[in-house]
Design a protein around this motif. Structure first.
Motif, PDB file in Angstrom:
ATOM      1  N   GLN A   1       0.820  -1.209   0.000  1.00  0.00           N
ATOM      2  CA  GLN A   1       0.000   0.000   0.000  1.00  0.00           C
ATOM      3  C   GLN A   1       0.861   1.270   0.000  1.00  0.00           C
ATOM      4  N   TYR A   2       1.820   1.343   0.940  1.00  0.00           N
ATOM      5  CA  TYR A   2       2.606   2.578   1.046  1.00  0.00           C
ATOM      6  C   TYR A   2       3.504   2.780  -0.174  1.00  0.00           C
ATOM      7  N   GLU A   3       3.966   1.634  -0.769  1.00  0.00           N
ATOM      8  CA  GLU A   3       4.828   1.765  -1.955  1.00  0.00           C
ATOM      9  C   GLU A   3       4.060   2.402  -3.114  1.00  0.00           C
TER      10      GLU A   3
ATOM     11  N   ASN B   1      -5.480   5.177  -0.460  1.00  0.00           N
ATOM     12  CA  ASN B   1      -5.482   4.254   0.680  1.00  0.00           C
ATOM     13  C   ASN B   1      -6.824   3.538   0.829  1.00  0.00           C
TER      14      ASN B   1
ATOM     15  N   ASP C   1       3.498   6.065  -2.364  1.00  0.00           N
ATOM     16  CA  ASP C   1       4.744   6.815  -2.525  1.00  0.00           C
ATOM     17  C   ASP C   1       5.070   7.066  -3.992  1.00  0.00           C
TER      18      ASP C   1
ATOM     19  N   GLU D   1      -4.028  11.226  -1.357  1.00  0.00           N
ATOM     20  CA  GLU D   1      -3.459  10.055  -0.694  1.00  0.00           C
ATOM     21  C   GLU D   1      -4.550   9.188  -0.064  1.00  0.00           C
TER      22      GLU D   1
END
Ligand code: MN
Length: 709
Positions: free
Chosen positions: A4-6, A24, A9, A20
């Protein structure tokens, strides 16, 4: 699989203001919705939409598009609904996901009709918003990357075929060359496994023989350019098996003879440096004739810009070199998507006008009548070679090769096409059928009174122009036939002594088994029903004692009298110029044959050399028409459109003016026109002049001239 964070980013790296939170929430929603579903690879299904979203970040697309990638299979494959998506992620994302869902239904089709029908939805959907297409292409790309996991040979082949026929060309058309390359390469592998294997083996063989040639040549070019003061980034690669195979196929070559299996790209800071680099390379290695292409000064239809050349690097090795600026390079890789990132409007909507080929396709979609026709046109439109021409204001118009000014006019605007009467190419007036060449500047001359000419169909090449002409001709024919049929009908029923009530007409139409009055008019115009049948239907029994049809005053051939002749002297009216009362006439007397009466401007009098009747040497008499003369025969040459009802229209007008037809001969015919010689009995010159005017006013009649020779 991307975490998810990759993913977030990656998006933030090119768009720091991206939503963002939207990303998410989409990630979590999709993961839950797909639950424990698995892919053919054994991976969790959820990995697929995330990889698709990952591919989309390479195109640097906005958060809504990335979210669409994450959610693209939720409606189709899970219990999630469009309403839910809309509530959670907004109307835009819901609309995009819905668009992709519709496209996905294509994959289940093989049959031609269904494929075309779905292609239609597909194209319409993506025309709404190009982002739908980008998500679909990323989806297809990931599915192709994992195609080898699918067990069924048939299914793999079908998907590969569809990728080759529909998706790779679409990627090409929007300039997404990176996608196109990979889609083709992957599809090729499944469609032609043996050819693929043999090319891969041979490429390996080359490598063993020559070491790492790509790397050696790359650094050689970099060094050379550096020494010449050109700041350049040089990259080399072996061509993909598919493009090698395609070249072998296109040029009917064996692998051994295929010269350039390596390609190099030189990326420079600006256009001037690109031409400098080209000069340096051509000075060092001889160029292969015919292989240099300058797509910087003349970009491809999809906007692609680059310099292409092939040079002889060493005795047996030819290499292809592409030279372009960094900006061109990015556009070449990501196509419209590269523009899209920067050029969307204030409301975030992508500019539809940026994709003229989409507009073309939509027009074809609207006009195609059968799915097969649609598929054919779409394929044609996708693969046609193009010619570029400019408007007087310098706007570039892209047309299929072989296009003429009429195609050009229709490409600019349908109205311009409909009203074009002539054209100037590079400042010179040229016929409308003149094929355009690259770089021509075209000015369209127009007239409000003009309408599409059926003849254009013989030379226009663009689908757009052709369907416009066809549509117009069909409408025109129908309304002409209706008008003419109505006239014929009025004439027919005028022969009944009684006026017909509406009820009688309705009953008559029913007796003729026709749908309505318009159908009756059309039947009369097309001569599929006779006058008598109409009369009988309207008033049964009426044709038994009908008064003969009006035929003008003539009846039996009236007497002709001519002043200036000795009474009793034999004379005849010349059958070259057919004099009629009102014409200025002369008599030509020759011993033994009596006097022949000609019009004074008879071509045979003017040009005795060419005279079959041997007027030369005869005596000319000044003559005038006598009062008693009631009629004479005039000859006309009438050219009508070769279409149903034209001749009927012609004869209807003659009948209307009371001109009896004495003779009617088809003189010349071709695909578009029929030329008739018509001899008619007329009262005098005024009568004939009226008739000619009436004929010239008729749509079915192209031209009409009196024949005087
Ligand atoms: Mn998918």
């Amino acid at each position: 699989m991307l975490r998810q964070y990759e993913l977030v980013d990656r998006v933030l790296a090119y768009d720091p203001y991206a939503d963002e939170d939207l990303l998410n929430r989409a990630y979590v929603f999709s993961m839950k919705a797909h639950g424990s579903q698995l892919r053919a690879s054994g991976d969790p299904y959820f990995s697929h939409p995330i990889e698709v979203a990952g591919i989309l970040t390479e195109l640097k697309l906005d958060a809504e598009t990335i979210a669409t990638g994450i959610l693209h299979d939720t409606i189709e494959d899970t219990v999630a609904t469009t309403e839910q998506i809309e509530k959670l992620f907004g109307t835009n994302v819901a609309r995009l996901v819905d668009g992709v869902t519709k496209l996905s239904k294509i994959e289940a089709q093989t049959e031609n009709e269904r494929a075309a029908e779905n292609l239609r939805k597909f194209l319409l959907a993506m025309s709404d918003d190009i982002r739908v297409l980008l998500v679909k292409l990323a989806d297809r790309l990931h599915n192709m990357r994992t195609l080898h996991f699918i067990k069924s040979d048939d299914k793999r082949r079908r998907i590969a075929r569809e990728t080759m026929d529909i998706y790779a060309p679409l990627a090409e058309r929007i300039g997404l060359y990176g996608f196109m390359d990979e889609l083709q390469a992957l599809a090729f592998r499944h469609l032609e496994p043996e050819a693929y294997d043999s090319i891969v083996k041979r490429l390996e063989g080359l490598r063993v023989g020559g070491g790492d040639m790509v790397a050696r040549i790359t650094s050689g070019i970099r060094l050379l350019l550096g020494q010449s003061g050109v700041d350049a980034d040089v990259r080399g690669r072996e061509k993909r098996p598919f493009s090698i195979w395609k070249k072998m196929h296109d040029r009917r070559m064996a692998f051994e003879n295929l010269p350039d299996v390596m390609a190099f790209r030189v990326v420079v800071p600006d256009t001037a440096a690109a031409y400098r680099a080209l000069g340096v390379i051509h000075q060092r290695w001889p160029a292969v004739p015919g292989r240099f292409k300058d797509f910087i000064s003349t970009p491809k239809r999809n906007g692609y810009r680059s310099l292409h050349t092939t040079v002889i690097h060493s005795e047996r090795v030819r290499i292809e070199v592409q030279i372009r600026t960094a900006e061109m390079d990015r556009e070449a890789e990501f196509g419209l998507a590269a523009h899209w990132a920067y050029k969307q409007g204030d409301d975030g909507a992508p500019a539809r006008e940026a994709y003229p080929w989409l507009r073309d396709l939509i027009e074809i979609l609207d006009q195609a009548t059968t799915p097969e026709e649609l598929l054919e046109h779409t394929r044609l439109a996708m693969f046609q070679d193009q010619v570029f021409a400019f408007t007087p204001k310098g706007e570039l118009i892209q047309l299929p090769a072989g296009s003429c000014p009429v195609d050009f006019a229709y490409a600019v605007h349908t109205d311009l096409g409909d009203t074009c009467v002539g054209s100037k190419v590079n400042g010179r007036v040229v016929p409308l059928r003149t094929p355009l060449a690259n770089g021509d500047q075209v000015e369209i001359l127009r007239s409000k009174a003009q309408h599409p000419d059926p003849l254009w169909e013989g030379f226009v090449v663009s689908v757009r122009a052709r369907s416009a002409v066809r549509r117009f001709v069909r409408q025109q024919q129908r309304s002409q036939q209706l008008k003419m049929g109505q006239t014929l009908y009025d004439e027919v029923v005028a022969r009944l002594k009684l006026p017909l009530s509406d009820g009688a007409i309705t009953a008559g139409v029913a007796r003729l088994k026709l749908a309505d009055r318009n159908a009756l008019y059309l039947a009369l115009a097309r001569a599929t029903v006779s006058d008598t049948a109409v009369l009988e239907a309207m008033l049964p029994g009426s044709t038994a004692n009908l008064k003969p049809k009006k035929r003008g005053k003539a009846g039996p051939r009236a007497a002709i009298s001519i002043r200036g002749l000795t009474p009793g002297v034999a004379f005849q009216l010349a059958d070259c110029c057919h004099p009629i009362p009102g014409d200025r006439i002369v008599g030509v007397a020759r011993p033994g044959t009596g006097i022949v009466v000609h019009v004074i401007d008879c071509a045979n009098l003017a040009d005795p050399e060419d005279d079959a009747q041997d007027i030369d040497g005869g005596e000319w008499l000044d003559l005038h028409w006598g009062e008693e003369t009631e009629s004479a025969v005039a000859r006309l040459l009438a050219v009508v459109h070769n279409q149903p009802g034209s001749l009927a229209a012609l004869t209807a007008i003659l009948a209307h003016h009371g001109a009896n037809i004495v003779n009617l001969t088809l003189k010349e015919r071709d695909r578009a026109f029929h030329g008739f010689v018509v001899d008619i009995e007329v009262d005098d010159l005024a009568h004939l002049t009226n008739i000619i005017a009436a004929l010239r006013a008729t749509q079915a009649v192209v031209s009409v001239e009196r024949v005087k020779a």
